[in-house]
Write a protein that holds these residues in place. Structure first.
Motif, PDB file in Angstrom:
ATOM      1  N   PRO A 107      35.374  41.449  22.328  1.00 27.78           N
ATOM      2  CA  PRO A 107      35.157  40.572  21.073  1.00 27.78           C
ATOM      3  C   PRO A 107      36.256  40.156  20.665  1.00 27.78           C
ATOM      4  CG  PRO A 107      35.094  42.977  20.650  1.00 27.78           C
ATOM      5  CD  PRO A 107      34.932  42.822  22.138  1.00 27.78           C
ATOM      6  N   GLY A 108      37.624  40.631  21.231  1.00 26.42           N
ATOM      7  CA  GLY A 108      38.878  40.060  20.797  1.00 26.42           C
ATOM      8  C   GLY A 108      39.385  39.118  21.407  1.00 26.42           C
ATOM      9  N   ALA A 109      38.528  38.626  22.443  1.00 27.79           N
ATOM     10  CA  ALA A 109      39.215  37.526  23.342  1.00 27.79           C
ATOM     11  C   ALA A 109      39.400  36.426  22.770  1.00 27.79           C
ATOM     12  CB  ALA A 109      38.308  37.599  24.831  1.00 27.79           C
ATOM     13  N   GLY A 110      40.611  35.694  22.955  1.00 22.84           N
ATOM     14  CA  GLY A 110      40.810  34.410  22.431  1.00 22.84           C
ATOM     15  C   GLY A 110      41.615  34.539  21.078  1.00 22.84           C
ATOM     16  N   HIS A 111      41.748  35.672  20.874  1.00 22.53           N
ATOM     17  CA  HIS A 111      42.566  35.822  19.313  1.00 22.53           C
ATOM     18  C   HIS A 111      43.969  35.926  19.569  1.00 22.53           C
ATOM     19  CE1 HIS A 111      39.370  37.652  16.449  1.00 22.53           C
ATOM     20  NE2 HIS A 111      38.657  37.055  17.333  1.00 22.53           N
ATOM     21  N   LEU A 112      44.598  35.581  18.364  1.00 24.99           N
ATOM     22  CA  LEU A 112      46.207  35.566  18.494  1.00 24.99           C
ATOM     23  C   LEU A 112      46.681  37.196  17.995  1.00 24.99           C
ATOM     24  CD1 LEU A 112      49.089  34.222  18.477  1.00 24.99           C
ATOM     25  CD2 LEU A 112      48.550  34.125  16.027  1.00 24.99           C
ATOM     26  N   TYR A 113      47.510  37.786  18.831  1.00 27.28           N
ATOM     27  CA  TYR A 113      47.806  39.096  18.447  1.00 27.28           C
ATOM     28  C   TYR A 113      49.289  39.034  18.040  1.00 27.28           C
ATOM     29  CZ  TYR A 113      43.298  40.915  20.385  1.00 27.28           C
ATOM     30  OH  TYR A 113      42.072  41.023  20.616  1.00 27.28           O
ATOM     31  N   VAL A 114      49.693  40.109  17.371  1.00 24.87           N
ATOM     32  CA  VAL A 114      51.095  40.549  17.022  1.00 24.87           C
ATOM     33  C   VAL A 114      51.493  41.840  17.460  1.00 24.87           C
ATOM     34  CG1 VAL A 114      50.745  40.824  14.512  1.00 24.87           C
ATOM     35  CG2 VAL A 114      52.865  39.951  15.476  1.00 24.87           C
ATOM     36  N   TRP A 115      52.731  42.377  17.844  1.00 22.47           N
ATOM     37  CA  TRP A 115      53.080  43.228  17.850  1.00 22.47           C
ATOM     38  C   TRP A 115      54.513  43.425  16.870  1.00 22.47           C
ATOM     39  CZ3 TRP A 115      56.446  45.650  22.407  1.00 22.47           C
ATOM     40  CH2 TRP A 115      56.965  47.041  22.027  1.00 22.47           C
ATOM     41  N   LYS A 116      54.041  43.985  15.962  1.00 19.16           N
ATOM     42  CA  LYS A 116      55.010  43.926  14.702  1.00 19.16           C
ATOM     43  C   LYS A 116      56.172  44.844  14.719  1.00 19.16           C
ATOM     44  CE  LYS A 116      54.697  42.436  10.941  1.00 19.16           C
ATOM     45  NZ  LYS A 116      55.108  41.227  10.305  1.00 19.16           N
ATOM     46  N   ASN A 117      57.472  44.453  14.445  1.00 23.56           N
ATOM     47  CA  ASN A 117      58.584  45.357  14.714  1.00 23.56           C
ATOM     48  C   ASN A 117      58.628  46.064  16.168  1.00 23.56           C
ATOM     49  OD1 ASN A 117      59.282  44.797  11.809  1.00 23.56           O
ATOM     50  ND2 ASN A 117      57.501  46.457  11.501  1.00 23.56           N
ATOM     51  N   SER A 118      58.746  45.018  17.016  1.00 27.47           N
ATOM     52  CA  SER A 118      58.734  45.497  18.429  1.00 27.47           C
ATOM     53  C   SER A 118      59.677  46.372  18.777  1.00 27.47           C
ATOM     54  CB  SER A 118      58.391  44.349  19.459  1.00 27.47           C
ATOM     55  OG  SER A 118      59.651  43.423  19.521  1.00 27.47           O
ATOM     56  N   GLY A 119      60.917  46.367  18.296  1.00 23.04           N
ATOM     57  CA  GLY A 119      62.065  46.855  18.569  1.00 23.04           C
ATOM     58  C   GLY A 119      63.018  45.965  19.569  1.00 23.04           C
ATOM     59  N   TYR A 120      62.585  44.754  20.014  1.00 24.03           N
ATOM     60  CA  TYR A 120      63.181  44.001  20.676  1.00 24.03           C
ATOM     61  C   TYR A 120      63.441  42.592  19.978  1.00 24.03           C
ATOM     62  CZ  TYR A 120      61.603  47.058  24.251  1.00 24.03           C
ATOM     63  OH  TYR A 120      61.439  48.107  25.234  1.00 24.03           O
ATOM     64  N   LYS A 121      64.196  41.715  20.242  1.00 22.33           N
ATOM     65  CA  LYS A 121      64.288  40.535  19.684  1.00 22.33           C
ATOM     66  C   LYS A 121      64.297  39.192  20.622  1.00 22.33           C
ATOM     67  CE  LYS A 121      67.358  42.203  15.769  1.00 22.33           C
ATOM     68  NZ  LYS A 121      66.103  42.167  14.540  1.00 22.33           N
ATOM     69  N   GLY A 122      63.771  38.136  20.050  1.00 25.16           N
ATOM     70  CA  GLY A 122      63.723  37.024  20.910  1.00 25.16           C
ATOM     71  C   GLY A 122      64.836  35.985  20.685  1.00 25.16           C
ATOM     72  N   MET A 123      64.721  34.889  21.255  1.00 22.85           N
ATOM     73  CA  MET A 123      65.763  33.624  21.146  1.00 22.85           C
ATOM     74  C   MET A 123      65.045  32.590  20.538  1.00 22.85           C
ATOM     75  SD  MET A 123      68.288  34.802  23.139  1.00 22.85           S
ATOM     76  CE  MET A 123      69.164  33.424  24.124  1.00 22.85           C
ATOM     77  N   PRO A 124      65.692  32.107  19.429  1.00 17.81           N
ATOM     78  CA  PRO A 124      65.017  30.902  18.634  1.00 17.81           C
ATOM     79  C   PRO A 124      64.713  29.777  19.671  1.00 17.81           C
ATOM     80  CG  PRO A 124      67.158  31.448  17.569  1.00 17.81           C
ATOM     81  CD  PRO A 124      67.163  32.249  19.005  1.00 17.81           C
ATOM     82  N   ALA A 125      63.375  29.246  19.517  1.00 15.49           N
ATOM     83  CA  ALA A 125      62.919  28.270  20.268  1.00 15.49           C
ATOM     84  C   ALA A 125      63.899  26.904  20.152  1.00 15.49           C
ATOM     85  CB  ALA A 125      61.715  27.678  19.815  1.00 15.49           C
ATOM     86  N   PHE A 126      64.281  26.465  21.199  1.00 15.80           N
ATOM     87  CA  PHE A 126      64.764  25.227  21.311  1.00 15.80           C
ATOM     88  C   PHE A 126      64.060  24.030  20.759  1.00 15.80           C
ATOM     89  CE2 PHE A 126      66.701  27.208  25.019  1.00 15.80           C
ATOM     90  CZ  PHE A 126      67.864  27.728  24.709  1.00 15.80           C
ATOM     91  N   GLU A 127      64.464  23.101  20.296  1.00 13.91           N
ATOM     92  CA  GLU A 127      63.702  21.967  19.727  1.00 13.91           C
ATOM     93  C   GLU A 127      64.119  20.532  20.485  1.00 13.91           C
ATOM     94  OE1 GLU A 127      65.052  21.818  15.522  1.00 13.91           O
ATOM     95  OE2 GLU A 127      63.896  23.635  15.082  1.00 13.91           O
TER      96      GLU A 127
END
Length: 291
Positions: free
Chosen positions: A267-287
């Motif tokens: 039933p959750g197929a197609g939803h947007l999910y989040v893993w809060k406070n994952s312990g990892y950090k991403g890189m800012p999106a280039f524009e």
């Protein structure tokens, strides 16, 4: 570990992009033609209906949004309703559509194409230069997908989904050229097909697995799997880091390709999910470098 973000299901959710300036996550529903926006700070959820396929969006330096539409690459101005058409590399190929797209460190927009019926080898990868011109980068792709650049801007990572491989190229930031193709990661088919991708602050790749019920963290220097994040649905399409410190992992998913009986079990197929406070950090999106 992961939670659905909003009570909305996409048919083919894709292309999440985090806007650091406004604290907004953008993503698309490709075949339905929707651009979604979500602001975690306020819970605001907004949908823009475009009445045509939209495969990817990118942030622009002037606050506008760049969108890869069925009709072509266009700017969606932040203070106007009318689209500003830029260019289309395959307007002579109506059987093709755009797929994944991202901006590079120099502000160019990289965008892949594919056949709507997924004919093998029918797609290509292009760049939209900052002056609106187009450059062909890779030919003969089937399902052009995940892209990422290393922190030193010297390596470009790329996925053509059916190959089950993540390949790397030497990247020239100055002219946007790529060279020295090599395979850095190979995915086992039982783990699902590699789809969208992002990179974290440690240079590790996070890969969405279509049909694989997971997002995996992989080391491109060794090809090894460092971590697998289990998901409650099968068709994982892409991921990106967001939040104030880029520590939350946002993940898009799809209903597409699921038979009715499987859809009922997911039933959750197609939803947007989040893993809060994952312990990892991403890189800012280039524009996209816009005037």
């Amino acid at each position: 570990m992961v939670n659905a973000v909003v009570e909305h299901a996409c048919f083919l959710g894709e292309g999440p992009v985090w806007d650091n300036k406004t604290g907004t996550l953008y993503w698309v529903d490709i075949l339905i033609g929707h651009i979604h926006q979500f602001k975690p700070a306020t819970g605001e959820f907004k949908t823009t209906e475009l009445n045509q396929m939209v495969s990817a969006v990118a942030l622009c330096t002037n606050g506008d949004t760049l969108a890869a539409l069925q009709s072509g690459l266009s700017i969606i101005p932040q203070h106007a309703d009318r689209l500003a058409y830029i260019n289309h590399p395959e307007k002579h190929l109506p059987q093709n559509r755009f797929n994944d797209g991202k901006c590079d460190p120099a502000g160019r927009f990289w965008i892949g194409t594919m056949a709507i019926d997924e004919t093998a080898g029918a797609g290509s990868l292009y760049t939209l230069d900052t002056d609106g011109g187009l450059s062909l980068k890779i030919q003969g792709t089937t399902i052009s997908n995940g892209m990422a650049w290393s922190a030193d801007h010297q390596t470009f990572y790329y996925i053509d989904t059916p190959t089950l491989q993540i390949v790397a190229y030497d990247f020239n930031k100055g002219d946007g050229s790529i060279s020295n193709k090599r395979t850095v990661i190979t995915i086992d088919e039982k783990d699902g097909y590699p789809d969208g991708m992002t990179i974290d602050s440690e240079g590790m790749l996070w890969i969405a697995h279509w049909g694989g019920w997971q997002v995996s963290r992989r080391d491109p220097s060794t090809g090894k799997t460092l971590f697998a994040l289990p998901m409650p649905v099968a068709n994982i399409t892409s991921c990106t880091f967001g939040g104030d410190d880029l520590g939350d992992l946002y993940i898009t998913t799809a209903q597409k390709g699921l038979p009715a009986d499987e859809l009922g079990q997911q039933p959750g197929a197609g939803h947007l999910y989040v893993w809060k406070n994952s312990g990892y950090k991403g890189m800012p999106a280039f524009e996209y470098k816009a005037d």
